[in-house]
Design an enzyme around this catalytic site. Structure first.
Site, PDB file in Angstrom:
ATOM      1  N   ASP A  92      -8.635  -3.935   4.377  1.00  0.00           N
ATOM      2  CA  ASP A  92      -7.672  -4.904   3.893  1.00  0.00           C
ATOM      3  C   ASP A  92      -7.579  -5.747   5.755  1.00  0.00           C
ATOM      4  OD1 ASP A  92      -4.858  -5.039   2.489  1.00  0.00           O
ATOM      5  OD2 ASP A  92      -4.812  -4.403   4.342  1.00  0.00           O
ATOM      6  N   SER A 101       0.740  -0.937  -0.252  1.00  0.00           N
ATOM      7  CA  SER A 101       0.080  -0.101   0.179  1.00  0.00           C
ATOM      8  C   SER A 101       0.479   1.080  -0.150  1.00  0.00           C
ATOM      9  CB  SER A 101      -1.099   0.289   1.388  1.00  0.00           C
ATOM     10  OG  SER A 101      -1.932  -1.355   1.390  1.00  0.00           O
ATOM     11  N   HIS A 131      -4.987  -2.366  -3.964  1.00  0.00           N
ATOM     12  CA  HIS A 131      -5.214  -3.781  -4.912  1.00  0.00           C
ATOM     13  C   HIS A 131      -6.073  -4.690  -4.224  1.00  0.00           C
ATOM     14  CE1 HIS A 131      -4.187  -4.335  -0.609  1.00  0.00           C
ATOM     15  NE2 HIS A 131      -3.800  -3.286  -0.378  1.00  0.00           N
ATOM     16  N   PHE A 160      -9.312   8.784  17.132  1.00  0.00           N
ATOM     17  CA  PHE A 160     -10.101   7.887  17.621  1.00  0.00           C
ATOM     18  C   PHE A 160      -9.315   7.025  18.449  1.00  0.00           C
ATOM     19  CE2 PHE A 160     -12.224  10.854  14.246  1.00  0.00           C
ATOM     20  CZ  PHE A 160     -12.367  11.826  15.595  1.00  0.00           C
ATOM     21  N   HIS A 183      -6.612  -9.301   5.402  1.00  0.00           N
ATOM     22  CA  HIS A 183      -5.869 -10.540   6.052  1.00  0.00           C
ATOM     23  C   HIS A 183      -5.664 -11.046   6.919  1.00  0.00           C
ATOM     24  CE1 HIS A 183      -2.264  -8.112   3.742  1.00  0.00           C
ATOM     25  NE2 HIS A 183      -2.724  -7.336   4.316  1.00  0.00           N
ATOM     26  N   GLU A 231      -7.575   6.317  27.104  1.00  0.00           N
ATOM     27  CA  GLU A 231      -8.482   5.335  26.737  1.00  0.00           C
ATOM     28  C   GLU A 231      -7.383   4.719  27.553  1.00  0.00           C
ATOM     29  OE1 GLU A 231     -10.895   3.956  22.956  1.00  0.00           O
ATOM     30  OE2 GLU A 231      -8.981   4.425  22.664  1.00  0.00           O
TER      31      GLU A 231
END
Length: 495
Positions: free
Chosen positions: A324, A111, A366, A279, A328, A235
């Site tokens: 993506d 990518s 891709h 985020f 994977h 967080e």
């Protein structure tokens, strides 16, 4: 023999003429009338050759033709239909091309190389960002000589506002290629830089671009790369930086609005004041698991409203990065849900802009090693088992197709990945796990795969480009992926 051929040809021509003058026997068939209506719509399309005030590039990472097909069926089936008759928002766009996705040193791309192609107009090596193919991956000393102008630099120099959105980390390969220059995509913060590297890390480059007016709004994940190791975020998760820099505080001190959850996102002023939204510590949540943070469509809407305050227009790049990641993982259930969220973002971008002054390009960087297994009857759950074709009807029978081992299989699988049916010291035949429909449609189900891999891989086939607006008609046929940038720049600078 010659006379027989001539007679046959004359008969064929006579028949054609007769059909041209009289109604075809299939003229009232639903498929025929639908195609005639589509023909009329396509015949009415005219190129728009006005200057593009705005340019929007939407990239669903890993969303090749096959992945897009799975999303189309899932979306349609969720609406109660067969699925294949469904049309996603970008599939209504009038102009279409296929992009060749290879990197200069990789038949199957990554990518960073594909993102750089689309955001600079130059194909380059796998794993590098905003540099040409003369750079050897990882060598910081070569960055200056190999640097090429990226979309943030080019469009901001035109006086346009610039936005970057991703459901992945904003420092990840595809979004980073819009604004950064790096010898390695993994240089997301300073902790990964080689000793003596004089080129700032990707997070630092992003904040510098915001301070310099090259990025006006950036929304996505990756908070950890902007914070020092001894600082925890909202967080309670720690940063990654080892240089002690708190880039979020630096941005705030420079007048950038910082938002980190649904509440602060909704409170942001969309008046042209720069906005930084981070985020999650790493990637944003999958759409199936999303809580407490905006959807891709909501971020798209906010960005367009903020960027539209500039009379010179804007450039906005939007990535659905988690399509993506789910591929994977071999987890189709999350792939298609993020795919639908991407289509919603496309629809929102289209709704908020005008075809006459906004070029919208929708594509992927891709494809993945996704595979569609026959012979599924129509309406077979795209997440479930491949069901038999009904020879007497339309809808698939409620009976699964069986493989040579006597067991059912899913409609979709992968050529490689963690769901492999091959295990060490095992003959696969007859030992493939049995599978039920309930198991197959579970949100966490990992599709069966062939070659064992720790992570399913990309694949190298062409991806689709859907386009509308000024100069979108130039996207046609099979093209090199880097042409996308040239069309965007041409449309934005046309007289």
């Amino acid at each position: 023999m010659k006379s027989i051929v001539c007679s046959a040809l004359a008969l064929a021509l006579t028949g054609s003429a007769a059909f041209a003058q009289d109604a075809l026997p299939q003229q009232n068939n639903d498929w025929f009338t639908a195609a005639q209506a589509e023909l009329a719509r396509k015949a009415a399309v005219q190129p728009i050759t006005k200057k593009a005030r705005n340019v929007i590039l939407l990239v669903a990472d890993g969303n090749g033709v096959g992945t897009n097909y799975a999303t189309r069926l899932f979306d349609g089936q969720q609406k109660g239909n067969f699925g294949d008759e469904n049309v996603l928002a970008h599939e209504t766009f009038p102009h279409l091309a296929l992009a060749k996705t290879y990197n200069v040193n990789a038949q199957t791309p990554d990518s960073a190389g594909t993102g750089t192609a689309m955001h600079t107009g130059v194909k380059t090596k796998a794993g590098v960002i905003g540099v040409d193919e003369t750079l050897n991956r990882g060598d910081c000393s070569q960055v200056e000589a190999a640097t090429i102008a990226n979309a943030a630099e080019v469009f901001s120099a035109m006086g346009k506002s610039v936005g970057v959105i991703s459901t992945a980390r904003l420092t990840h390969a595809t979004p980073a290629s819009a604004y950064a220059h790096a010898a390695d995509r993994n240089f997301e913060d300073n902790s990964k830089l080689p000793e003596g590297c004089a080129v700032p890390d990707i997070a630092a480059q992003m904040i510098e671009a915001m301070m310099d007016g090259k990025i006006d709004i950036a929304l996505g994940g990756g908070r950890r790369h902007f914070l020092p190791k001894d600082v925890t975020d909202e967080e309670g998760k720690g940063g990654k930086r080892t240089d002690g820099k708190n880039l979020i505080e630096d941005a705030r001190a420079a007048g950038v609005q910082y938002v980190h959850d649904d509440e602060t996102f909704k409170a942001a002023k969309l008046d042209g004041t720069p906005v930084l939204g981070l985020f999650e510590s790493s990637h944003m949540k999958y759409e199936a698991d999303r809580t407490g943070e905006p959807s891709l469509a909501e971020m798209t809407e906010a960005a367009i409203k903020a960027l539209q305050t500039n009379d010179e227009g804007f450039f906005l790049t939007i990535e659905a990065g988690r399509v993506d990641h789910a591929n994977h993982d071999g987890n189709l259930a999350r792939v298609v849900r993020d795919g639908v969220a991407f289509a919603d973002a496309v629809a929102k971008a289209d709704e908020l802009t005008n075809d006459e002054d906004t070029l919208i390009i929708v594509t992927a960087d891709h494809e993945h090693a996704i595979a569609f297994q026959g012979y599924a009857g129509r309406g077979s759950d795209i997440l479930g088992l491949s069901m038999k074709i009904d020879p007497a009807g339309v809808k698939a029978l409620d009976e699964p197709n069986l493989a040579a081992d006597g067991k059912p299989y899913t409609t979709v699988g992968y050529l490689n990945g963690t769901g492999t049916i091959l295990t060490e010291d095992q003959d696969w035949f007859g030992t493939r796990p049995a599978l039920t429909q309930e198991q197959a449609i579970d949100l966490d189900y990992v599709q069966q795969a062939l070659i064992p891999m720790s992570s399913e891989t990309h694949s190298g086939e062409d991806v689709a480009i859907y386009a509308k607006g000024p100069f979108a008609h130039l996207l046609n046929g099979t093209v090199e992926q880097n042409l996308v940038f040239h069309i965007m720049q041409h449309a934005a600078s046309a007289e």
